[in-house]
Design a protein around this motif. Structure first.
Motif, PDB file in Angstrom:
ATOM      1  N   TYR A  59       0.812  -1.249   0.047  1.00 58.32           N
ATOM      2  CA  TYR A  59       0.076   0.006  -0.010  1.00 58.32           C
ATOM      3  C   TYR A  59       0.906   1.036   0.019  1.00 58.32           C
ATOM      4  N   GLY A  60       1.818   1.138   0.864  1.00 60.16           N
ATOM      5  CA  GLY A  60       2.852   2.338   0.915  1.00 60.16           C
ATOM      6  C   GLY A  60       3.446   2.821  -0.591  1.00 60.16           C
ATOM      7  N   THR A  63       0.776   4.047  -2.934  1.00 60.29           N
ATOM      8  CA  THR A  63       0.185   5.695  -2.765  1.00 60.29           C
ATOM      9  C   THR A  63       1.107   6.242  -3.100  1.00 60.29           C
ATOM     10  N   PHE A  64       2.653   5.832  -3.382  1.00 58.28           N
ATOM     11  CA  PHE A  64       3.550   6.829  -3.714  1.00 58.28           C
ATOM     12  C   PHE A  64       3.291   7.604  -5.137  1.00 58.28           C
ATOM     13  N   ASN A  66       1.096   8.363  -8.587  1.00 60.35           N
ATOM     14  CA  ASN A  66      -0.274   8.854  -8.933  1.00 60.35           C
ATOM     15  C   ASN A  66      -1.051   7.661  -9.774  1.00 60.35           C
TER      16      ASN A  66
ATOM     17  N   PHE B 168       5.739   4.181   5.139  1.00 58.11           N
ATOM     18  CA  PHE B 168       5.409   5.288   4.643  1.00 58.11           C
ATOM     19  C   PHE B 168       4.446   5.032   3.361  1.00 58.11           C
ATOM     20  N   SER B 169       3.450   6.047   3.494  1.00 58.67           N
ATOM     21  CA  SER B 169       2.573   5.974   2.485  1.00 58.67           C
ATOM     22  C   SER B 169       2.699   7.627   1.724  1.00 58.67           C
ATOM     23  N   GLY B 170       2.103   7.511   0.513  1.00 59.35           N
ATOM     24  CA  GLY B 170       2.131   8.980   0.026  1.00 59.35           C
ATOM     25  C   GLY B 170       3.286   9.263  -0.492  1.00 59.35           C
ATOM     26  N   ARG B 171       3.171  10.698  -0.811  1.00 61.31           N
ATOM     27  CA  ARG B 171       4.556  11.465  -1.367  1.00 61.31           C
ATOM     28  C   ARG B 171       4.495  12.659  -1.133  1.00 61.31           C
TER      29      ARG B 171
END
Lengths: 163, 574
Positions: A59-60, A63-64, A66, B168-171
């Protein structure tokens, strides 16, 4: 072959990556999204199991980027261009207005499944900036105030098609 | 080949492959760090450890830059200090200014650094992260708004504990630490060990605070509030009150607990002895009936959840014994209630534990009878220290007192449960007695003492060779299980502690814990054992009495009903 359980559709995809390691994660996620239109929770777990990675890590990574989405696309998939040209011509305002009108955030799908919203970096139509695309139909030179009518138009198409 | 470098003009030698931070520290300089953790991959994420290296244009992170011969390092040049100060100022700009209300107040690395760097005014406009508290789990509370993204929790969870519940998730500015699908910790694979809480430099992670519920119960005249304290608490609590590490405050703790208003003070080391009576009998029975072996210990609730989630195949190997906390909880609300003439529902049972996972364990549905939980609240060492301070009690000046009968007596076998390897040692002492009629000549099993994560030994009891191991840290446990599955290890009996080093290093212990402090805590427990009058659990007279008057014998029907439990596989990512 160590393909274990998972949503039926993705079993053949996993099978195409026998004995794969963590370096296959992104191509695998891309294939799954290609087949299912998004990354379901079950798919994320199944991909993790297949590669020996915890779901939180998969998931990490997902989600990085787009390009990955976590809910199915709506009937009308709206892409808001956030490239440089569109940005200077006010695409931020368009996005904000779309989020308010649809009551969803970028990357989400409305509860009725009608609209989904995605931010993309450049769709190559800088001459039309700021531009959005709805299921591949381009709408250029938009302002925030154009948005309600535009959405209404698609909603009406929906009822017309139902008739 | 040693590598010579200079640190602020002084020559120091570095080992090959060593990062600059270690020789800098050996040279007597302290460079601040937030994301660095001993034994974990250095990431250079926080950049606080930056130093100037002669001839290089940029600053280098000393935690992640290998030493090279001839390097001239400046640790406190104006440029390096200014860079550090700016980093802290930027972190503070996104940090909520609620230090006074924070669980970590007074123990916060960020707070310390702001003080050390003399930050006295806000240079960057405040733009705090929005709070999205996660209090979904019974053990650990997360406040991502206070997270500085150092990643220590992620690394301790993955690299040390082998769980990887969070990542870590997202950016970019959307980067966050999250469990899978940004869901609550309660449905994640988190085993609630609390090692992340100890690793966290700020208040982004804390235990679920139970002090409020306990204080309320203490005020309720209808309730009899009983408390038990785990074997390791007496050798760690003193640190919270300025006493030297490893100082045994057993008697002071009992005195303080009475002053706080607890009606009975019981010792979990008593029920550790009880656990040993049951578990060693279980071991002997499995040896005699052929399995399933190896027997895996079951006192550490994080480990139990770990097996249920990741290695359900080994569930039949887990001892069915409840942990000492839950065994005592069960006999308090049955036998003690009857002896004292109190309705079980009017007993509020508190456990003081070195552990956050114990909060989860107490809340497991199996740990209740007729709708009544055996344990009503669990406090960590840190929480009870806070309550003692709140109560205005000067721990060091109290006169030592004893814990209460009928659950106040312990042997030192129960006491060494607090150190990794202690349960094994205690169980083997008792098993030897069961198999031969006498305790072993050599009581101390040195091979399974010490800080190593995986310790093995071979012991002979009644002509039978037993291969035993003491494992701590669930990451190490995973290795052992996988090696057994691959046929690389053969063992008969394995102790597993969730936290590296055992309960003395538990997730609920005081924040201030370097490896030397941990060693002192362990030494204190073994010192108590060496000078102990009774060192085998069956010699505990209160235990003998409990069996005589209430339980019958180990593994009896009543024991099974009260002291044993069952486990089931968990699919946490569903």
């Amino acid at each position: 072959m160590k393909v274990k359980t998972g949503p039926e559709k993705i079993i053949p995809i996993l099978a195409a990556y026998p004995e794969a390691g963590r370096d296959s994660l992104i191509p695998l996620l891309q294939d799954v999204q290609e087949a299912e239109g998004y990354l379901s929770r079950e798919a994320v777990v199944a991909v993790g199991r297949h590669l020996g990675l915890p779901a939180g890590k998969v998931y990490g990574v997902a989600t990085f980027y787009n390009q990955f989405r976590f809910s199915p696309r709506g009937r009308y998939h709206i892409q808001v261009c956030r490239g440089t040209a569109c940005h200077v011509r006010g695409s931020g305002t368009l996005l904000g207005r779309l989020e308010r009108e649809l009551k969803i955030a970028a990357g989400e799908t409305g509860r009725d499944g009608l609209f989904s919203l995605e931010v993309v970096s450049c769709i190559g139509a800088c001459g039309l900036a700021p531009v959005i695309s709805v299921n591949g139909e381009y709408h250029g030179h938009l302002t925030g105030d154009d948005i309600p009518a535009l959405l209404e138009d698609y909603r009406n198409r929906e009822t017309d098609e139902d008739d | 080949m040693k590598i010579p470098i200079t640190v602020n003009g002084r020559t120091v030698e570095a080992e090959p492959g060593e990062m600059l931070l270690a020789p800098i520290r050996r040279a007597g300089y302290s460079v601040p760090t937030l994301c660095y953790g001993e034994g974990m991959t250095p990431t250079g994420a926080c950049r606080l450890c930056v130093v100037e290296i002669e001839g290089r244009s940029g600053l280098a992170t000393s935690c992640a830059t290998p030493a090279e011969a001839g390097m001239e390092v400046l640790t406190h040049s104006p440029r390096a200090v200014e860079a550090r100060r700016t980093i802290v100022e930027l972190l503070l700009a996104r940090h909520p200014d609620d230090c006074l209300y924070c669980a970590r107040h007074g123990f916060c690395r960020l707070q310390d650094l702001a003080e050390d760097l003399g930050i006295r005014r806000r240079r960057f406009p405040a733009d705090p992260l929005p709070t999205r508290l996660d209090i979904s789990s019974p053990a650990i509370a997360r406040d991502p708004a206070k997270c500085i993204l150092c990643g220590k929790c992620v690394r301790v969870c993955e690299e040390i504990q082998g769980v990887a519940a969070i990542d870590f998730s997202g950016r970019g500015s959307e980067t966050r630490i999250a469990a899978a699908f940004d869901e609550g910790m309660n449905i994640s694979s988190c085993v609630y060990c609390g090692q992340c809480v100890r690793a966290c430099p700020t208040g982004a992670l804390a235990e679920q605070d139970s002090t409020g519920r306990v204080l309320e119960a203490l005020q309720d005249p209808e309730l009899t509030v009983v408390v038990q304290h785990a074997p390791s608490i007496s050798v760690t609590l003193g640190e919270e009150f300025g006493l030297p590490a490893g100082k045994d405050v057993d008697g002071l703790l009992a005195a303080a607990l009475r002053r706080l208003g607890f009606d009975r003070v019981f010792d979990t080391s008593f029920s550790a002895d009880l656990t040993i009576m049951e578990e060693s009998s279980e071991l002997v029975r499995r040896l005699e009936t052929g399995g399933p072996l190896p027997l895996l210990t079951s006192c550490s609730p994080g480990w139990i959840k770990f097996v249920e989630e990741f290695h359900p195949r080994f569930i039949p190997h887990l001892s069915t014994c409840k942990s000492p906390q839950q065994m005592l909880g069960a006999v308090i609300k049955t036998h003690f209630a009857k002896l004292a003439g109190i309705v079980p529902g009017k007993i509020f049972s508190v456990a003081i534990m070195p552990c956050t996972a114990k909060k989860f364990e107490a809340a497991r549905p199996e740990m209740a009878r007729e709708g009544l939980p055996d344990i009503d609240a669990v406090l960590t060492t840190r929480e009870i220290a806070r309550m003692i301070r709140m109560g205005g009690i000067d721990l060091a000046r109290l006169e030592p007192e004893e814990s209460d009968p009928p659950f106040g007596e312990r042997t030192t076998a129960g006491k060494i449960f607090g150190a990794g390897g202690g349960v094994m040692e205690a169980a083997l002492r008792n098993a030897h007695y069961l198999l031969t009629g006498s305790p072993p000549e050599r009581l101390e099993l040195k091979e399974i003492r010490g800080p190593a994560g995986i310790k093995e030994a071979e012991v002979e009891i009644a002509g039978r060779k037993l291969r035993v191991a003491a494992v701590s840290g669930t990451g190490n446990a995973r290795r052992v299980l996988e090696e057994m599955e691959a046929g690389l290890r053969e063992l008969d009996f394995i102790e597993v502690m969730t936290c590296p080093g055992g309960c003395v290093n538990g997730g609920g212990q005081p924040y201030t814990a370097d490896p030397e402090t941990i060693r002192k805590r362990v030494r204190a427990l073994y010192r108590l054992d060496r000078s102990g009058e009774r060192r085998v659990s069956r010699e505990n007279r209160s235990i003998q009495r409990l069996y005589r008057e209430f339980l019958g014998e180990p593994l009896s029907e009543k024991s099974h009903r009260l002291l044993h439990t069952a486990y089931s596989p968990r699919d946490v990512t569903k």
